[in-house]
Design a protein around this motif. Structure first.
Motif, PDB file in Angstrom:
ATOM      1  N   GLN A  45      78.733  67.031   5.406  1.00 31.83           N
ATOM      2  CA  GLN A  45      77.785  68.085   5.772  1.00 31.83           C
ATOM      3  C   GLN A  45      76.346  67.577   5.800  1.00 31.83           C
ATOM      4  OE1 GLN A  45      79.115  71.490   5.646  1.00 31.83           O
ATOM      5  NE2 GLN A  45      77.282  72.550   6.252  1.00 31.83           N
ATOM      6  N   ALA A  46      75.984  66.732   4.855  1.00 34.84           N
ATOM      7  CA  ALA A  46      74.597  66.252   4.783  1.00 34.84           C
ATOM      8  C   ALA A  46      74.206  65.458   6.019  1.00 34.84           C
ATOM      9  CB  ALA A  46      74.395  65.406   3.531  1.00 34.84           C
ATOM     10  N   LEU A  47      75.170  64.825   6.669  1.00 35.83           N
ATOM     11  CA  LEU A  47      74.849  64.077   7.880  1.00 35.83           C
ATOM     12  C   LEU A  47      74.703  64.998   9.083  1.00 35.83           C
ATOM     13  CD1 LEU A  47      77.112  60.922   7.562  1.00 35.83           C
ATOM     14  CD2 LEU A  47      74.655  61.082   7.264  1.00 35.83           C
ATOM     15  N   SER A  48      75.541  66.004   9.161  1.00 42.16           N
ATOM     16  CA  SER A  48      75.502  66.882  10.332  1.00 42.16           C
ATOM     17  C   SER A  48      74.227  67.712  10.395  1.00 42.16           C
ATOM     18  CB  SER A  48      76.727  67.797  10.349  1.00 42.16           C
ATOM     19  OG  SER A  48      76.712  68.662   9.235  1.00 42.16           O
ATOM     20  N   LYS A  49      73.543  67.893   9.274  1.00 42.76           N
ATOM     21  CA  LYS A  49      72.332  68.713   9.249  1.00 42.76           C
ATOM     22  C   LYS A  49      71.097  67.926   8.809  1.00 42.76           C
ATOM     23  CE  LYS A  49      74.899  72.888   8.564  1.00 42.76           C
ATOM     24  NZ  LYS A  49      75.115  74.101   7.835  1.00 42.76           N
ATOM     25  N   HIS A  50      71.147  66.607   8.920  1.00 46.52           N
ATOM     26  CA  HIS A  50      70.017  65.791   8.482  1.00 46.52           C
ATOM     27  C   HIS A  50      68.818  66.014   9.409  1.00 46.52           C
ATOM     28  CE1 HIS A  50      67.590  62.210   7.711  1.00 46.52           C
ATOM     29  NE2 HIS A  50      68.110  62.280   6.504  1.00 46.52           N
ATOM     30  N   PRO A  51      67.623  66.212   8.855  1.00 45.60           N
ATOM     31  CA  PRO A  51      66.461  66.580   9.677  1.00 45.60           C
ATOM     32  C   PRO A  51      65.919  65.490  10.600  1.00 45.60           C
ATOM     33  CG  PRO A  51      65.808  66.285   7.400  1.00 45.60           C
ATOM     34  CD  PRO A  51      67.306  66.209   7.437  1.00 45.60           C
ATOM     35  N   THR A  52      66.086  64.212  10.272  1.00 37.06           N
ATOM     36  CA  THR A  52      65.514  63.178  11.140  1.00 37.06           C
ATOM     37  C   THR A  52      66.542  62.445  11.979  1.00 37.06           C
ATOM     38  OG1 THR A  52      65.580  61.456   9.433  1.00 37.06           O
ATOM     39  CG2 THR A  52      63.564  62.794   9.578  1.00 37.06           C
ATOM     40  N   LEU A  53      67.826  62.541  11.649  1.00 36.38           N
ATOM     41  CA  LEU A  53      68.843  61.860  12.455  1.00 36.38           C
ATOM     42  C   LEU A  53      68.893  62.473  13.849  1.00 36.38           C
ATOM     43  CD1 LEU A  53      72.040  61.211  10.287  1.00 36.38           C
ATOM     44  CD2 LEU A  53      70.518  59.529  11.322  1.00 36.38           C
ATOM     45  N   LYS A  54      68.631  61.667  14.842  1.00 37.95           N
ATOM     46  CA  LYS A  54      68.683  62.116  16.230  1.00 37.95           C
ATOM     47  C   LYS A  54      69.988  61.687  16.894  1.00 37.95           C
ATOM     48  CE  LYS A  54      64.492  63.661  15.966  1.00 37.95           C
ATOM     49  NZ  LYS A  54      64.361  64.951  15.360  1.00 37.95           N
ATOM     50  N   THR A  55      70.537  60.545  16.448  1.00 33.66           N
ATOM     51  CA  THR A  55      71.763  60.018  17.022  1.00 33.66           C
ATOM     52  C   THR A  55      72.707  59.631  15.897  1.00 33.66           C
ATOM     53  OG1 THR A  55      70.455  59.097  18.839  1.00 33.66           O
ATOM     54  CG2 THR A  55      72.715  58.312  18.619  1.00 33.66           C
ATOM     55  N   LEU A  56      73.903  60.178  15.942  1.00 30.60           N
ATOM     56  CA  LEU A  56      74.908  59.890  14.928  1.00 30.60           C
ATOM     57  C   LEU A  56      76.205  59.533  15.626  1.00 30.60           C
ATOM     58  CD1 LEU A  56      75.955  59.864  12.002  1.00 30.60           C
ATOM     59  CD2 LEU A  56      76.357  62.323  12.238  1.00 30.60           C
ATOM     60  N   PHE A  57      76.677  58.324  15.390  1.00 33.61           N
ATOM     61  CA  PHE A  57      77.963  57.889  15.914  1.00 33.61           C
ATOM     62  C   PHE A  57      78.976  58.016  14.788  1.00 33.61           C
ATOM     63  CE2 PHE A  57      74.766  55.586  18.354  1.00 33.61           C
ATOM     64  CZ  PHE A  57      75.165  55.886  19.648  1.00 33.61           C
ATOM     65  N   PHE A  58      79.898  58.929  14.971  1.00 35.21           N
ATOM     66  CA  PHE A  58      80.892  59.225  13.946  1.00 35.21           C
ATOM     67  C   PHE A  58      82.261  59.311  14.602  1.00 35.21           C
ATOM     68  CE2 PHE A  58      83.479  62.674  12.206  1.00 35.21           C
ATOM     69  CZ  PHE A  58      83.755  62.149  10.957  1.00 35.21           C
ATOM     70  N   CYS A  59      83.172  58.505  14.132  1.00 34.50           N
ATOM     71  CA  CYS A  59      84.546  58.579  14.594  1.00 34.50           C
ATOM     72  C   CYS A  59      85.413  57.908  13.532  1.00 34.50           C
ATOM     73  CB  CYS A  59      84.736  57.910  15.943  1.00 34.50           C
ATOM     74  SG  CYS A  59      84.121  56.221  16.031  1.00 34.50           S
ATOM     75  N   SER A  60      86.675  58.274  13.491  1.00 34.98           N
ATOM     76  CA  SER A  60      87.529  57.704  12.461  1.00 34.98           C
ATOM     77  C   SER A  60      87.914  56.268  12.783  1.00 34.98           C
ATOM     78  CB  SER A  60      88.779  58.560  12.249  1.00 34.98           C
ATOM     79  OG  SER A  60      89.481  58.685  13.465  1.00 34.98           O
ATOM     80  N   SER A  61      87.987  55.935  14.056  1.00 32.32           N
ATOM     81  CA  SER A  61      88.277  54.554  14.448  1.00 32.32           C
ATOM     82  C   SER A  61      88.015  54.409  15.936  1.00 32.32           C
ATOM     83  CB  SER A  61      89.723  54.178  14.137  1.00 32.32           C
ATOM     84  OG  SER A  61      90.595  54.996  14.885  1.00 32.32           O
ATOM     85  N   TYR A  62      87.921  53.190  16.375  1.00 32.11           N
ATOM     86  CA  TYR A  62      87.808  52.921  17.810  1.00 32.11           C
ATOM     87  C   TYR A  62      89.195  52.889  18.412  1.00 32.11           C
ATOM     88  CZ  TYR A  62      82.915  51.698  17.347  1.00 32.11           C
ATOM     89  OH  TYR A  62      81.563  51.734  17.121  1.00 32.11           O
ATOM     90  N   GLY A  63      89.286  53.154  19.685  1.00 27.89           N
ATOM     91  CA  GLY A  63      90.606  53.044  20.288  1.00 27.89           C
ATOM     92  C   GLY A  63      90.753  53.712  21.581  1.00 27.89           C
TER      93      GLY A  63
END
Length: 132
Positions: free
Chosen positions: A114-132
């Motif tokens: 949750q803290a990442l999804s609502k972080h005030p300065t993060l403009k770009t977030l790459f989140f995935c469980s794995s590449y593929g």
């Protein structure tokens, strides 16, 4: 050629640091965490593919809490897991400069802390469980 963590001390004074696939592991992550506490030069840190686990993520998080210059952190393809992502997320509650974070390929599962999804300065977030 300097393998692993020995490379980290050679990065002072650089705005962009690339330590990708250098086998730094958790010991290197601890050195990075310590450097982040006092570093006022680095704005981009690329440490993907280094076998960093929860232990290393915890050390990096300690540095992120007080760092005032880092804007980009790419730590994809390590092994921080869900708990490591939570530790990073908690640290970023105090960090006001990070704008881009890549934590793909770290075995995080489907739930973004949750803290990442609502972080005030993060403009770009790459989140995935794995590449593929």
């Amino acid at each position: 050629f300097m393998p692993g963590p020995e490379r980290i001390q050679k990065t002072r004074g650089r705005m962009q640091i690339y330590l990708n696939n250098k086998n730094i592991g958790d010991m290197g992550a601890k050195l990075i965490g310590n450097e982040l506490k006092n570093n006022t030069d680095c704005i981009s840190l690329w440490i993907y593919g280094n076998s960093i686990t929860l232990e290393g993520a915890t050390e990096i998080a300690k540095g992120l809490k007080v760092n005032t210059t880092l804007e980009v952190l790419d730590m994809h393809d390590n092994n921080i897991g869900k708990e490591g992502a939570k530790v990073i997320a908690q640290a970023l509650k105090q960090n006001k400069t990070l704008k881009t974070l890549n934590i793909c390929g770290n075995g995080l599962g489907p739930t973004l802390p949750q803290a990442l999804s609502k972080h005030p300065t993060l403009k770009t977030l790459f989140f995935c469980s794995s590449y593929g």
